[in-house]
Design an enzyme around this catalytic site. Structure first.
Site, PDB file in Angstrom:
ATOM      1  N   GLU A 195      -2.165   9.125   1.875  1.00  0.00           N
ATOM      2  CA  GLU A 195      -2.987  10.324   2.061  1.00  0.00           C
ATOM      3  C   GLU A 195      -2.555  11.110   3.292  1.00  0.00           C
ATOM      4  OE1 GLU A 195      -7.140   9.344   1.757  1.00  0.00           O
ATOM      5  OE2 GLU A 195      -6.909   8.735  -0.328  1.00  0.00           O
ATOM      6  N   GLU A 219      -5.035   4.369  -5.868  1.00  0.00           N
ATOM      7  CA  GLU A 219      -6.419   4.056  -5.488  1.00  0.00           C
ATOM      8  C   GLU A 219      -7.349   4.715  -6.475  1.00  0.00           C
ATOM      9  OE1 GLU A 219      -7.815   5.066  -1.503  1.00  0.00           O
ATOM     10  OE2 GLU A 219      -5.964   4.290  -0.639  1.00  0.00           O
TER      11      GLU A 219
HETATM   12  C1  BG6 Z   1      -9.492   6.588   0.515  1.00  0.00           C
HETATM   13  C2  BG6 Z   1      -8.710   6.059   1.699  1.00  0.00           C
HETATM   14  O1  BG6 Z   1      -9.377   7.959   0.442  1.00  0.00           O
HETATM   15  O2  BG6 Z   1     -10.864   6.356   0.505  1.00  0.00           O
HETATM   16  C3  BG6 Z   1      -9.253   4.756   2.229  1.00  0.00           C
HETATM   17  O3  BG6 Z   1      -7.330   5.901   1.417  1.00  0.00           O
HETATM   18  C4  BG6 Z   1     -10.785   4.787   2.276  1.00  0.00           C
HETATM   19  O4  BG6 Z   1      -8.657   4.486   3.477  1.00  0.00           O
HETATM   20  C5  BG6 Z   1     -11.320   5.081   0.881  1.00  0.00           C
HETATM   21  O5  BG6 Z   1     -11.332   3.609   2.776  1.00  0.00           O
HETATM   22  C6  BG6 Z   1     -12.842   5.038   0.735  1.00  0.00           C
HETATM   23  O6  BG6 Z   1     -13.493   5.807   1.693  1.00  0.00           O
HETATM   24  P1  BG6 Z   1     -15.053   5.932   1.859  1.00  0.00           P
HETATM   25  O7  BG6 Z   1     -15.272   6.939   2.904  1.00  0.00           O
HETATM   26  O8  BG6 Z   1     -15.625   6.323   0.539  1.00  0.00           O
HETATM   27  O9  BG6 Z   1     -15.639   4.633   2.237  1.00  0.00           O
END
Ligand code: BG6
Length: 477
Positions: free
Chosen positions: A170, A371
């Site tokens: 990201e 992801e």
């Molecule tokens: C992703 C990131 O965008 O979202 C991660 O790559 C992050 O590092 C994940 O932990 C979830 O984020 P959040 O803010 O929903 O807990």
């Protein structure tokens, strides 16, 4: 109607995480703070319940246990990062911190010994804080050179065992939250710095790709890529006004990284547009040549939720610092399905739509979902008498997203696999342990003990059977 969905041949299922969100600070030396560590120390008030990277999931001590669970589930691969701020003791000379490197080497060996393929990202927000202080971080061209030196050291140390490397996770995020939106410490708004960071990270991706090839690290079965968070954008309507809003949104948040990484070039007219907004970065023609010659082998794409926009109704105040929202307003679509905990819309088709886009607009480059997942608060309420979290909502989420991913493959997209965020619950920026994402629970009340959730068994069965059952609700009623 219940359908049986088969995983395509060679389609992998894995899970992701990062160094700073799991490892903890054990053994970290003076001067080895990453930007995330520094933010946590300077403005801990905004980190949920005070948790942060200090202990995280204590992965550094417990990776063996985590890999055993991965083996039990049958996970094909695990993505994490190498922590730049800790792997080096001196960032200018790229002197390796032997203690951290020894841990990392053991960790990789253990991952492989458990039958799980490691995938390593060189930066998941872990830019050393000292480079922020000395050079303004990625605002400086010198940091691009330091990043290449660091990458070469990483390839030298672990390239014999790690086949899949990535430049960034990201790459747009830190500077957007900090310099563009002004949401995070150190609260310094600067739209031009935002663009300079974007540019230097795109340049660094190409420069590391070149070093990977020219240093002889790229064996035939190896790949180098980068991981981009695509903000799947949909126009409110098909009106030219709404479509233009979505197009600009896509340009400033998605094509800004997809184009240089995959096509090796920014689109025509982009630099003029930046100039018209006073945010054209410093660049050299030789950089553009380097990018052209070094597109990545493949990309990982983080896909969570759609973004819906419409053309602006109200003008932006003259003199306000540039923000891409000059071109759009967010649109709240009535009837959308929500993950109420995270406040994100659930629209599984984002994976299919992006798959088709890769096929048609990006030369059908190889890619994978790096992801995707569902963050849920207070998951303890779903625990059954045996103690296991019954996260059926997460299983539904996986089924729906996998269904659309596989449909993309069936229609010719070069989509290679799918990774859940995250393997275990872990620390997110600011949200810390608030939204739980893991297949494996981290019990903060009891020594960060691990316990498989029901969704881990869904993964296990899907991998073992190479298929899963999907309730496709097509009935009109
Ligand atoms: C992703 C990131 O965008 O979202 C991660 O790559 C992050 O590092 C994940 O932990 C979830 O984020 P959040 O803010 O929903 O807990």
């Amino acid at each position: 109607m219940t359908e049986k969905i088969y995983l395509p041949d060679h389609f992998f299922l894995g899970a992701a995480a990062s160094a700073w969100q799991t490892e903890g600070w054990k053994g970290k030396k003076e001067g080895q703070d990453s930007f995330m560590d520094a933010w946590y120390k300077a403005h801990r008030d905004v980190w949920h319940e005070g948790y942060g990277p200090a202990v995280a999931t204590d992965f550094i001590e417990r990776y063996e246990e985590d890999f055993s669970y991965m083996e039990e589930i049958g996970l094909n691969c695990y993505r994490t990062s190498l922590n730049w701020s800790r792997f080096l003791a001196d960032y200018e000379e790229a002197t390796v911190d032997e203690e951290y490197a020894a841990y990392y080497s053991r960790m990789i060996d253990s991952c492989i010994a458990h039958g799980v393929e490691p995938m390593i990202c060189l930066e998941h927000y872990e830019i050393p804080q000292s480079l922020m202080e000395r050079y303004g971080g990625w605002n400086s061209r010198h940091v691009v050179d330091l990043f290449v030196k660091y990458a070469v050291k990483a390839f030298e140390r672990f390239g014999d065992r790690v086949k899949y490397w990535f430049a960034f996770n990201e790459p747009i995020v830190i500077q957007t939250r900090v310099y563009l939106d002004g949401l995070r410490w150190p609260f310094h708004q600067d739209s031009k710095a935002w663009m300079q960071w974007n540019y230097h990270k795109a340049l660094a991706t190409a420069a590391v790709m070149e070093a990977y090839k020219e240093g002889g690290f790229k064996r035939p079965d190896c790949k180098f890529g980068t991981i981009i968070n695509v903000e799947s954008v949909y126009a409110r309507t098909d009106s030219p006004d709404d479509r233009n809003a979505a197009d600009k949104y896509d340009l400033f948040y998605n094509r800004i990284f997809l184009d240089p990484a995959i096509k090796g070039a920014y689109e025509e007219g982009f630099f003029d547009l930046l100039e018209s907004h006073g945010i054209l970065m410093d660049y050299r023609d030789e950089d553009l040549k380097l990018m052209k010659e070094n597109p990545v082998d493949w990309v990982g794409i983080n896909l969570y939720h759609p973004n819906r926009v419409r053309g602006r109704i109200n003008a932006v105040r003259e003199g306000a610092p540039f923000h891409p929202c000059y071109y759009y307003e967010e649109f709240d679509m009535p009837g959308k399905k929500m993950n109420p905990f995270r406040g994100w819309e659930i629209y599984p088709r984002i994976i299919y739509d992006f798959a088709i886009r890769m096929r048609d607009e990006y030369g059908n480059k190889e890619w994978f979902v790096a992801e995707n997942g569902m963050g849920v608060q207070n998951e303890g309420q779903y625990r059954d008498p045996s103690g296991m979290i019954q996260d059926d909502y997460r299983i539904d989420f996986f089924q729906q997203h996998l269904y659309w991913a596989i449909k993309g493959v069936q229609e010719g997209s070069n989509l290679k696999g799918y990774m859940n965020w995250a393997f275990t619950d872990n620390v997110s920026p600011m949200n810390a342990f608030k939204n739980r994402y893991g297949l494996v629970e981290i019990d903060l009340e009891h020594n960060r003990n691990r316990r498989l959730k029901k969704s881990a068994y869904f993964f296990k069965e899907t991998i073992a059977n190479r298929s899963f059952s999907y309730e496709n609700d097509t009935e009109y009623r």
